[in-house]
Design an enzyme around this catalytic site. Structure first.
Site, PDB file in Angstrom:
ATOM      1  N   ASP A 116      -9.508  -2.761   7.020  1.00 65.18           N
ATOM      2  CA  ASP A 116      -9.452  -3.358   8.352  1.00 65.18           C
ATOM      3  C   ASP A 116     -10.823  -3.733   8.895  1.00 65.18           C
ATOM      4  O   ASP A 116     -10.933  -4.611   9.754  1.00 65.18           O
ATOM      5  CB  ASP A 116      -8.764  -2.386   9.329  1.00 65.18           C
ATOM      6  CG  ASP A 116      -7.295  -2.215   9.000  1.00 65.18           C
ATOM      7  OD1 ASP A 116      -6.652  -3.232   8.679  1.00 65.18           O
ATOM      8  OD2 ASP A 116      -6.798  -1.081   9.043  1.00 65.18           O
TER       9      ASP A 116
ATOM     10  N   HIS B  83      -2.615   2.344  12.612  1.00 63.19           N
ATOM     11  CA  HIS B  83      -2.118   1.662  11.395  1.00 63.19           C
ATOM     12  C   HIS B  83      -2.646   0.227  11.445  1.00 63.19           C
ATOM     13  O   HIS B  83      -3.859   0.034  11.452  1.00 63.19           O
ATOM     14  CB  HIS B  83      -0.599   1.786  11.368  1.00 63.19           C
ATOM     15  CG  HIS B  83       0.070   1.414  10.079  1.00 63.19           C
ATOM     16  ND1 HIS B  83      -0.618   1.140   8.930  1.00 63.19           N
ATOM     17  CD2 HIS B  83       1.393   1.276   9.750  1.00 63.19           C
ATOM     18  CE1 HIS B  83       0.239   0.852   7.958  1.00 63.19           C
ATOM     19  NE2 HIS B  83       1.457   0.923   8.437  1.00 63.19           N
TER      20      HIS B  83
ATOM     21  N   HIS C 139       0.825  -1.212   0.000  1.00 61.52           N
ATOM     22  CA  HIS C 139       0.000   0.000   0.000  1.00 61.52           C
ATOM     23  C   HIS C 139       0.857   1.258   0.000  1.00 61.52           C
ATOM     24  O   HIS C 139       0.607   2.163   0.806  1.00 61.52           O
ATOM     25  CB  HIS C 139      -0.967  -0.010   1.192  1.00 61.52           C
ATOM     26  CG  HIS C 139      -2.300   0.587   0.868  1.00 61.52           C
ATOM     27  ND1 HIS C 139      -2.894   1.564   1.611  1.00 61.52           N
ATOM     28  CD2 HIS C 139      -3.147   0.340  -0.156  1.00 61.52           C
ATOM     29  CE1 HIS C 139      -4.055   1.884   1.081  1.00 61.52           C
ATOM     30  NE2 HIS C 139      -4.242   1.160   0.013  1.00 61.52           N
TER      31      HIS C 139
ATOM     32  N   HIS D  46      -9.517   6.919   5.618  1.00 61.30           N
ATOM     33  CA  HIS D  46      -8.140   6.657   5.205  1.00 61.30           C
ATOM     34  C   HIS D  46      -7.467   7.965   4.830  1.00 61.30           C
ATOM     35  O   HIS D  46      -8.103   8.845   4.269  1.00 61.30           O
ATOM     36  CB  HIS D  46      -8.131   5.698   4.004  1.00 61.30           C
ATOM     37  CG  HIS D  46      -6.798   5.074   3.759  1.00 61.30           C
ATOM     38  ND1 HIS D  46      -5.845   5.664   2.953  1.00 61.30           N
ATOM     39  CD2 HIS D  46      -6.244   3.938   4.234  1.00 61.30           C
ATOM     40  CE1 HIS D  46      -4.774   4.888   2.937  1.00 61.30           C
ATOM     41  NE2 HIS D  46      -4.976   3.843   3.705  1.00 61.30           N
TER      42      HIS D  46
ATOM     43  N   ARG E  98      15.998  12.369   5.672  1.00 64.39           N
ATOM     44  CA  ARG E  98      16.331  13.205   6.829  1.00 64.39           C
ATOM     45  C   ARG E  98      15.653  14.557   6.623  1.00 64.39           C
ATOM     46  O   ARG E  98      16.223  15.461   5.990  1.00 64.39           O
ATOM     47  CB  ARG E  98      17.848  13.365   6.913  1.00 64.39           C
ATOM     48  CG  ARG E  98      18.439  13.769   8.251  1.00 64.39           C
ATOM     49  CD  ARG E  98      18.148  15.167   8.664  1.00 64.39           C
ATOM     50  NE  ARG E  98      18.837  15.500   9.920  1.00 64.39           N
ATOM     51  CZ  ARG E  98      18.390  16.425  10.764  1.00 64.39           C
ATOM     52  NH1 ARG E  98      17.280  17.106  10.516  1.00 64.39           N
ATOM     53  NH2 ARG E  98      19.064  16.683  11.866  1.00 64.39           N
TER      54      ARG E  98
END
Lengths: 373, 373
Positions: free
Chosen positions: A310, A220, A185, A259, A354
């Site tokens: 989910d 998550h 995903h 989502h 970073r």
């Protein structure tokens, strides 16, 4: 630089390029390597999808057979890893078991010139069900199960280790489809974690161990467990409607809906729901699916929000007699394929990930010696 | 959305707000909670800095004593964790030991209402030297050392566990300063990993385990080990100059120089170098520091690039008789303070960290059944 307020959570920020999947791309939807997830869930098996994600192309019949045999050969746990797993108490969160098992395997079978990233990806895919269910049976009843098996696929192997016998065709295929839908995903939080760790040129296990940790969170992977707990609170659709309305009035967080990327629906939900219904029928369920469907209807009516993958995965797993605490680990067992593909991709075009931060702390100030505090 | 080419590695992208530190901010430099790192390294101890990072303010004398005593009380390993550590073979990368030890501790002492994030931060700070050196002595000579100790600070505890006796004042203070310099550095890759994992609302150990994995990479924490290996290749400054020029001609990656954020110098290098020189003098070193300084001079002359903290930390650790493989783990032992502060901060103002990607893969394509491949 961009105003920090606009990018909290990096929402909508493009953090890199990928050739692995599209998520909610206009007119395209969810695709793995160009193939729609609907086609894959209808026509392919999980191992074909795993091969596709990792290799980039669908396997030929011979390639698929070789791949299945390679995975079969990798299901046995090293003895020292068994000892590690036996130390983890019965109450341990199964995600902590996978996280620790993956990290420890990195000590026993470190990445090297002789043991490359593809071999490690295959080993983890083959071994995660073994790690999880060896630990589960040992803690439940002291049994040291043999995880070796010639089960043809991951879904079969998992259900056989869990229940002690070969699964029915329906059960096996229902789990296989769920694994396909959970496989990949794009730059979700766990995959992005894997890529960030890989971007320091750390080893493969470090990246995957971090991914497992990220997936553990209820925002998550943990969402499917929360969805199950929600459904099980209620015994009738009317009870569910009333209870949910009360939760919404209290502004409780309801998991399994909405989502970050999808705005109007989750294409995976459309695929998983019919499979949950098939299992409900086979189990003559009169309660769980009616409750789930009412929860969906109320959420659509009240919040204009849709179920995500989910939500209906939860009853599907439940009908397969899978303990709720193993729902998120199943997500790992599927997603290791997408994570692996992303680690390969990050390494092939690496730049250290970073970012920077907007400072909102105290201005420069003089040090105060201990005696004067 | 921004053109993906501009944000590979999220360079210069503000990924959130922080009140913990500034890195290279114009006219401000490196500060922790507003105090300059130069002041802290000169006047504070590592435990004061740890308290400052985690609590937000410098401790009073009483607070500092209480904090030191709390850390002292947390140095003993659970028996089951010892068993886990004993399974990890002698050749294991010590970062894999810390990663696995941290993950396993999450199974033995999970985060809960009764065991909150501050307690876990303190426990990890106190326990990482114990985890590392218990494993080291067990694998080196089968000794099961007692890690309990009333050593007043982390540097002392580490050196005592490593060498078996109390360190000299000079050695203790040199390591203490290094720990201060390594404690915190804004949204570096490992801290950003911790924050990404924490943003899913995963537990504290998951976030730290991921951070350890990210720090393991040679583009991040692993740089100090690479710097040491570079210096040890040469026996004289002239040899070093010639060897380095050859490496530069081959475009080899030279670790310990430059920085994503700092453009003209790393303020931590200015602080650590005099301490490396003090230890060199105490050890009557005629080789390592002259080689290191020539490497620095050549890099400045040829590439106009400056040493970062990792470069002179390497000889400093070496003079303390610390094996090179423990250099990056020492970074963990210091940085757990900064990671903890960032996990607290992420949780206090959470938004799921989930960027997106630019898709560059195959266009939508029809599925090809297995029989037709």
């Amino acid at each position: 630089m961009i105003d920090a307020k606009n990018v909290e959570g990096l929402a909508g920020i493009v953090a890199g390029q990928t050739a692995i999947s599209t998520v909610g791309k206009e007119g395209v939807g969810l695709t793995y390597r160009g193939y729609s997830v609907e086609d894959l869930a209808r026509e392919a098996t999980f191992e074909e999808v795993a091969y596709l994600l990792i290799d980039g192309a669908l396997p030929s019949r011979t390639q698929l057979e070789d791949y299945r045999h390679k995975l079969m050969s990798l299901r046995t746990l090293p003895d020292k890893l068994k000892t590690v797993l036996e130390q983890l108490p019965a109450g341990t969160h199964p995600m902590d078991v996978l996280r620790t098992g993956c990290s420890a395997l990195g000590a026993f079978e470190p990445e090297s010139a002789a043991r490359g990233q593809v071999d490690i990806a295959d080993r983890l895919l083959a071994l995660f069900p073994s790690i999880l269910l060896y630990w589960l049976h040992f803690q439940n009843n002291g049994a040291r199960i043999d995880t070796a098996s010639d089960a043809p696929g991951t879904a079969w192997h998992f259900l056989e280790l869990l229940g002690g016998e070969a699964p029915s065709d329906l059960d096996e295929r229902a789990l296989d489809v769920a694994l396909i839908l959970y496989a990949e995903h794009e730059f979700n939080a766990s995959t992005f974690t894997c890529r960030t760790i890989a971007s320091t040129l750390a080893d493969f296990y470090s990246a995957v161990t971090g991914g497992i940790g990220a997936l553990r969170g209820p925002l998550h992977g943990g969402a499917n467990e929360s969805a199950m707990q929600l459904m099980q609170k209620f015994h009738t659709p009317d009870q569910a409607e009333q209870g949910l309305l009360e939760m919404l009035a209290r502004k409780d967080l309801i998991m399994g809906f909405g989502h970050r990327v999808y705005k109007s629906s989750d294409p995976r939900s459309e695929v998983i729901k019919p499979w949950a219904n098939k299992l409900a029928e086979a189990h003559a369920d009169q309660c769980l699916m009616p409750v789930a469907e009412r929860l969906e209807a109320v959420m659509r009516r009240e919040k204009n929000i849709f179920p995500n993958l989910d939500f209906y995965s939860a009853p599907l797993f439940h009908f397969l007699d899978i303990p709720t605490s193993l729902f998120t680990p199943l997500f790992v067992i599927a997603r290791i394929t997408g994570w692996s593909a992303h680690i390969f991709e990050q390494r092939a075009h690496n730049r250290l990930i970073r970012p920077t931060a907007e400072y909102i702390g105290p201005p420069p100030r003089p040090f105060v010696p201990l005696a004067k505090r």
